[in-house]
Design a protein around this motif. Structure first.
Motif, PDB file in Angstrom:
ATOM      1  N   GLY A  77      -6.617   1.345  13.871  1.00 17.40           N
ATOM      2  CA  GLY A  77      -6.346   1.658  15.058  1.00 17.40           C
ATOM      3  C   GLY A  77      -4.906   2.208  15.069  1.00 17.40           C
ATOM      4  O   GLY A  77      -4.197   2.428  14.124  1.00 17.40           O
ATOM      5  N   ARG A  78      -4.354   2.477  16.020  1.00 20.90           N
ATOM      6  CA  ARG A  78      -3.132   3.032  16.415  1.00 20.90           C
ATOM      7  C   ARG A  78      -2.034   2.230  17.126  1.00 20.90           C
ATOM      8  O   ARG A  78      -2.592   1.621  18.158  1.00 20.90           O
ATOM      9  CB  ARG A  78      -3.209   4.453  17.098  1.00 20.90           C
ATOM     10  CG  ARG A  78      -2.257   5.314  17.021  1.00 20.90           C
ATOM     11  CD  ARG A  78      -2.669   6.762  17.592  1.00 20.90           C
ATOM     12  NE  ARG A  78      -3.241   7.593  16.305  1.00 20.90           N
ATOM     13  CZ  ARG A  78      -2.512   8.508  15.665  1.00 20.90           C
ATOM     14  NH1 ARG A  78      -1.299   8.279  15.811  1.00 20.90           N
ATOM     15  NH2 ARG A  78      -3.191   9.248  14.745  1.00 20.90           N
ATOM     16  N   ILE A  90       0.986  -1.119   8.276  1.00 20.50           N
ATOM     17  CA  ILE A  90       1.320  -2.319   7.453  1.00 20.50           C
ATOM     18  C   ILE A  90       1.518  -1.930   6.081  1.00 20.50           C
ATOM     19  O   ILE A  90       2.128  -2.785   5.097  1.00 20.50           O
ATOM     20  CB  ILE A  90      -0.340  -2.934   7.580  1.00 20.50           C
ATOM     21  CG1 ILE A  90      -0.226  -3.420   9.152  1.00 20.50           C
ATOM     22  CG2 ILE A  90      -0.446  -3.979   6.479  1.00 20.50           C
ATOM     23  CD1 ILE A  90      -1.684  -4.360   9.408  1.00 20.50           C
ATOM     24  N   LEU A  91       0.832  -0.825   5.565  1.00 26.48           N
ATOM     25  CA  LEU A  91       1.050  -0.574   4.028  1.00 26.48           C
ATOM     26  C   LEU A  91       2.587  -0.354   4.125  1.00 26.48           C
ATOM     27  O   LEU A  91       3.157  -0.570   2.694  1.00 26.48           O
ATOM     28  CB  LEU A  91       0.598   0.783   3.757  1.00 26.48           C
ATOM     29  CG  LEU A  91      -0.982   0.448   3.352  1.00 26.48           C
ATOM     30  CD1 LEU A  91      -1.582   1.942   2.840  1.00 26.48           C
ATOM     31  CD2 LEU A  91      -1.005  -0.386   1.875  1.00 26.48           C
ATOM     32  N   ASP A  92       3.386   0.179   4.776  1.00 29.10           N
ATOM     33  CA  ASP A  92       4.509   0.497   4.769  1.00 29.10           C
ATOM     34  C   ASP A  92       5.614  -0.906   4.700  1.00 29.10           C
ATOM     35  O   ASP A  92       6.487  -0.755   3.522  1.00 29.10           O
ATOM     36  CB  ASP A  92       4.900   1.299   6.001  1.00 29.10           C
ATOM     37  CG  ASP A  92       6.099   2.281   6.003  1.00 29.10           C
ATOM     38  OD1 ASP A  92       5.929   2.908   4.585  1.00 29.10           O
ATOM     39  OD2 ASP A  92       6.922   2.580   6.831  1.00 29.10           O
ATOM     40  N   ARG A  93       5.040  -1.849   5.349  1.00 32.94           N
ATOM     41  CA  ARG A  93       5.643  -2.933   5.459  1.00 32.94           C
ATOM     42  C   ARG A  93       5.481  -4.080   3.972  1.00 32.94           C
ATOM     43  O   ARG A  93       5.999  -4.943   3.729  1.00 32.94           O
ATOM     44  CB  ARG A  93       5.663  -3.763   6.691  1.00 32.94           C
ATOM     45  CG  ARG A  93       5.955  -2.968   7.904  1.00 32.94           C
ATOM     46  CD  ARG A  93       7.420  -2.905   7.777  1.00 32.94           C
ATOM     47  NE  ARG A  93       8.115  -2.628   9.300  1.00 32.94           N
ATOM     48  CZ  ARG A  93       8.611  -3.267  10.016  1.00 32.94           C
ATOM     49  NH1 ARG A  93       8.616  -4.547   9.649  1.00 32.94           N
ATOM     50  NH2 ARG A  93       8.767  -2.695  11.281  1.00 32.94           N
ATOM     51  N   LEU A  94       4.162  -3.726   3.766  1.00 33.92           N
ATOM     52  CA  LEU A  94       3.551  -4.575   2.741  1.00 33.92           C
ATOM     53  C   LEU A  94       4.455  -4.870   1.410  1.00 33.92           C
ATOM     54  O   LEU A  94       4.697  -6.150   1.141  1.00 33.92           O
ATOM     55  CB  LEU A  94       2.214  -4.080   2.293  1.00 33.92           C
ATOM     56  CG  LEU A  94       1.449  -5.192   1.216  1.00 33.92           C
ATOM     57  CD1 LEU A  94       1.021  -6.254   2.212  1.00 33.92           C
ATOM     58  CD2 LEU A  94       0.203  -4.353   0.965  1.00 33.92           C
ATOM     59  N   PRO A  95       4.880  -4.034   0.879  1.00 38.94           N
ATOM     60  CA  PRO A  95       5.819  -4.091  -0.529  1.00 38.94           C
ATOM     61  C   PRO A  95       6.870  -5.164  -0.132  1.00 38.94           C
ATOM     62  O   PRO A  95       7.291  -5.894  -0.980  1.00 38.94           O
ATOM     63  CB  PRO A  95       6.330  -2.853  -0.763  1.00 38.94           C
ATOM     64  CG  PRO A  95       5.486  -1.865  -0.256  1.00 38.94           C
ATOM     65  CD  PRO A  95       4.931  -2.678   0.958  1.00 38.94           C
ATOM     66  N   LYS A 275       7.919  -9.972  10.011  1.00 39.46           N
ATOM     67  CA  LYS A 275       8.813  -9.433  11.245  1.00 39.46           C
ATOM     68  C   LYS A 275       8.054  -8.409  12.220  1.00 39.46           C
ATOM     69  O   LYS A 275       8.369  -8.469  13.200  1.00 39.46           O
ATOM     70  CB  LYS A 275      10.015  -8.682  10.732  1.00 39.46           C
ATOM     71  CG  LYS A 275      11.381  -8.737  11.646  1.00 39.46           C
ATOM     72  CD  LYS A 275      12.680  -8.370  10.934  1.00 39.46           C
ATOM     73  CE  LYS A 275      13.584  -8.137  11.771  1.00 39.46           C
ATOM     74  NZ  LYS A 275      13.192  -7.778  13.030  1.00 39.46           N
ATOM     75  N   LEU A 276       7.053  -7.628  11.357  1.00 37.93           N
ATOM     76  CA  LEU A 276       6.288  -6.697  12.283  1.00 37.93           C
ATOM     77  C   LEU A 276       5.670  -7.397  13.125  1.00 37.93           C
ATOM     78  O   LEU A 276       5.469  -7.150  14.379  1.00 37.93           O
ATOM     79  CB  LEU A 276       5.412  -5.778  11.341  1.00 37.93           C
ATOM     80  CG  LEU A 276       4.553  -5.002  11.824  1.00 37.93           C
ATOM     81  CD1 LEU A 276       5.424  -3.718  12.390  1.00 37.93           C
ATOM     82  CD2 LEU A 276       3.567  -4.479  10.923  1.00 37.93           C
ATOM     83  N   VAL A 288      -1.544  -3.950  16.360  1.00 37.09           N
ATOM     84  CA  VAL A 288      -1.053  -4.592  15.304  1.00 37.09           C
ATOM     85  C   VAL A 288      -1.269  -5.976  15.271  1.00 37.09           C
ATOM     86  O   VAL A 288      -1.416  -6.445  14.151  1.00 37.09           O
ATOM     87  CB  VAL A 288       0.585  -4.128  15.529  1.00 37.09           C
ATOM     88  CG1 VAL A 288       1.426  -4.850  14.119  1.00 37.09           C
ATOM     89  CG2 VAL A 288       0.917  -2.649  15.445  1.00 37.09           C
ATOM     90  N   VAL A 289      -1.170  -6.816  16.203  1.00 39.70           N
ATOM     91  CA  VAL A 289      -1.221  -7.996  15.972  1.00 39.70           C
ATOM     92  C   VAL A 289      -2.686  -8.331  15.647  1.00 39.70           C
ATOM     93  O   VAL A 289      -2.853  -9.160  14.678  1.00 39.70           O
ATOM     94  CB  VAL A 289      -1.084  -8.794  17.856  1.00 39.70           C
ATOM     95  CG1 VAL A 289      -1.265 -10.237  17.410  1.00 39.70           C
ATOM     96  CG2 VAL A 289       0.356  -8.649  17.889  1.00 39.70           C
ATOM     97  N   VAL A 290      -3.807  -7.983  16.187  1.00 39.31           N
ATOM     98  CA  VAL A 290      -5.176  -8.175  15.946  1.00 39.31           C
ATOM     99  C   VAL A 290      -5.427  -7.637  14.426  1.00 39.31           C
ATOM    100  O   VAL A 290      -5.873  -8.416  13.753  1.00 39.31           O
ATOM    101  CB  VAL A 290      -6.019  -7.315  16.987  1.00 39.31           C
ATOM    102  CG1 VAL A 290      -7.636  -7.480  16.381  1.00 39.31           C
ATOM    103  CG2 VAL A 290      -5.940  -7.849  18.253  1.00 39.31           C
TER     104      VAL A 290
END
Lengths: 325, 306
Positions: A77-78, A90-95, A275-276, A288-290
């Protein structure tokens, strides 16, 4: 063994389904995110348009099917707030989260096991008692407060270490990592220690009780009587036998690190997944939450599954029990 | 820790009146640290219950607040002459009073959720052990699934659904904690069910309900008391963490976690006291409850052969 793995996997799928259902329907009960996104002078027609654009005009169960269908094809989703796909967000924050959790994991092993061994071998010495008392404190200290104390002491009072964000990062394969730069390494020390503290205390106690139980066993006496060096007795004969419960708990606690990284990331403004999530909850950024909670639940179930299977591989007694059931 | 062969030290002339409670107390008092922890826990509880009467000021009475008193370091005097022993926050509230009130909220949430979770645990665990079969399998599967997730994550998922509020966080803590009680209750009840006194009660043809509630249940309580103390400490920590993240209690009912969060933004400018003292109060509370729990476990543990 195959039957066991199959049964566990099926059970895991049911749990994933139930929890996504719970989270999705629950999230739909709180607040309308559109209210936060539109300008105050938006009329009914404009509201309808906004609902339509976000797919919120559909009935809840249809929204769930859309969500699950997209999830299975890898589309999360967006984001309402950022307007970008949740997957890339999510991929951006994952590392950031991964490197924090893995650094903490590494610290847990290199601090917890040696300290626990030392305390277990010398339980009545001052150093041993100090280590064990410290581990009780490590359990009791609320981790977010310890983080604040770290910031006060090492960041503000002494000024030794940076306390905010990740610092300088390098790009490797499209992802940004900070542990490979000196500046980034300085940034990760405090958050990683903060995150690892509870786990270190746990591993110390586990190792301690493992040593205390094993040290009086006959095979240790025999190894000593054979004239093996104390070093070999401790690191080969003793450690091999106490490592199984430690491995299990460490595996399970990897999930705990993921959960508590929420707290550490908030305290140290670490731009990771935790944090996200907190920001998204506050902004009612539903997708994002779901998606995040669904992914975390899946991650946990996979970790538990792997640990259970590993455990039965490592310890034949568990396998026998499983075969009987 | 070495002990005499007798196991219990008694004063002369006291031998006849040794009740289980007395034995418990004398065993408990063996550890001076645990005694100190017990008294600290009692003092904390006292402060929490009577905070509106013993706090120097009412930190939430807007009429009495003076913005001129804001961000005073510990020990300063206010405009009207009262001393703020632990300083004031950004709104000029006395931190000592705010901590007293915060303790009240924290303990209320932790204790009520622990009591409710314990009741659920006793009922569900006892039924799982008593009925066995499919009930047992279902309950234990549910417990295992829940225990696969850290309590904080479960509470966080629930709160992100339910939103903030005292009742909501109590519900979240109950959901996060009942499996611990259930598991302990079930395993204890299973072990106790095969003991001789249950057999004796059955031989006396006592009713089922009587056996379960008068004989089985009381003998299962010691481990429940132990896990109860540990879980209360845990609940306090989880509630504080969630409130710190802004997901727990609303700002109108500040617990210690929220006080720490409020002070957090001032830490970088060196105003340590707003975050430090509430956290220290939290720490004292958690450590003392844990120490009490540890000693109670030592005393009640039958394997240690007292």
């Amino acid at each position: 063994m195959t039957v066991y793995i199959l049964r566990r996997t099926m059970q895991a799928c049911v749990v994933v389904f139930l929890i996504t259902l719970l989270v999705f329907s629950g999230i739909n009960l709180i607040g309308d995110p559109v209210d936060l996104l539109v300008t105050p002078d938006c009329d009914a027609a404009c509201l309808d348009q906004a609902h339509q654009a976000l797919g919120l005009d559909l009935p809840v169960h249809e929204q769930y099917f859309v969500f699950m269908g997209n999830l299975l094809t890898g589309d999360l989703g967006r984001s309402f707030v950022f307007g970008t796909p949740v997957g890339s967000l999510i991929l951006d924050r994952l590392p950031a989260t991964l490197e924090l959790a893995l650094s903490a994991f590494f610290l847990t092993i290199i601090c917890g096991i040696p300290l626990g061994l030392w305390a277990g071998l010398k339980p009545h010495s001052i150093s041993g008692r100090t280590i064990m008392a410290g581990s009780i404190l490590g359990f009791s200290l609320p981790s977010f407060w310890v983080g604040i104390i770290f910031i006060m002491f090492f960041g503000v009072e002494l000024g030794w270490l940076p306390v905010n964000g990740r610092g300088q990062t390098v790009e490797i394969g499209g992802m940004h990592f900070s542990i490979f730069t000196l500046n980034g390494l300085a940034h990760i020390i405090l958050p990683a220690f903060n995150l690892a503290l509870t786990q270190i205390a746990l591993v110390i106690r586990l190792t301690f009780s493992g040593v205390r139980e094993t040290i009086f066993m006959d095979f240790i006496k025999f190894a000593r009587a054979k004239g093996l060096s104390p070093f070999r007795v401790i690191f080969v004969h003793l450690l091999k036998n106490i490592v199984i419960p430690i491995v299990t708990v460490l595996g399970l606690e990897l999930g705990g690190l993921l959960a508590y990284s929420l707290v550490t990331e908030t305290v140290f403004s670490w731009p990771g997944l935790g944090k996200l999530l907190i920001d998204s909850i506050n902004l009612l950024d539903r997708p994002v939450v779901v998606s995040y909670l669904t992914l975390v639940v899946i991650a946990f179930i996979v970790i538990n599954l792997v640990v259970d299977i590993l455990y039965s591989v490592l310890d034949p007694r568990v396998r026998l029990q499983g075969a009987k059931a | 820790m070495s002990r005499g062969a007798d196991g219990v030290t008694m004063l002369p002339g006291e031998r006849g009146v040794q009740t289980p409670f007395r034995r418990f107390v004398s065993d408990y008092c063996e550890s001076p640290l645990a005694v100190v922890a017990f008294f600290i826990a009692v003092v904390v509880l006292f402060i929490a219950i009577f905070s509106p009467w013993i706090a120097p000021t009412d930190p939430y009475d807007l009429k009495k607040l003076s913005i001129l008193d804001n961000m005073l370091p510990p020990g300063s005097k206010s405009m009207s002459g009262t001393t703020f022993w632990l300083g004031t926050d950004a709104l000029g509230r006395d931190m000592l009073s705010a901590i007293f009130y915060g303790l009240r909220t924290s303990i209320l949430v932790a204790v009520s959720s622990a009591v409710a979770a314990q009741c659920i645990g006793i009922v569900v665990g006892l039924s799982a052990a008593y009925f066995g079969g499919i009930v047992d399998t279902l309950v234990m599967r549910l417990v295992d699934i829940k225990l696969g997730f850290p309590s904080i994550l479960v509470a966080l998922i629930l709160l992100s659904i339910l939103g903030p509020g005292v009742d909501k966080i109590i519900i979240a803590l109950i959901v996060a904690q009942w499996p611990w009680y259930t598991r302990v209750m079930r395993s204890t009840a299973l072990a106790e069910r095969n003991r001789e006194y249950i057999e004796a009660a059955q031989c006396l043809a006592l009713g089922r309900a009587r056996i379960v509630f008068r004989h089985l249940l009381p003998n299962c309580l010691p481990p429940m008391i132990v896990i109860g103390t540990v879980q209360v400490a845990h609940a306090v920590a989880i509630e504080a963490t969630l409130s710190f993240l802004g997901l727990g209690l609303p700002p109108t009912e500040p617990s210690l976690g929220l006080l720490i969060a409020n002070g957090f933004e001032f830490v970088l400018s060196g105003n340590y006291w707003i975050s430090f003292f509430p956290g220290f109060a939290l720490l004292i509370m958690i450590v003392s409850i844990n120490l009490v729990g540890d000693q109670v476990r030592e005393v009640l543990n039958p394997r240690l052969q007292r």
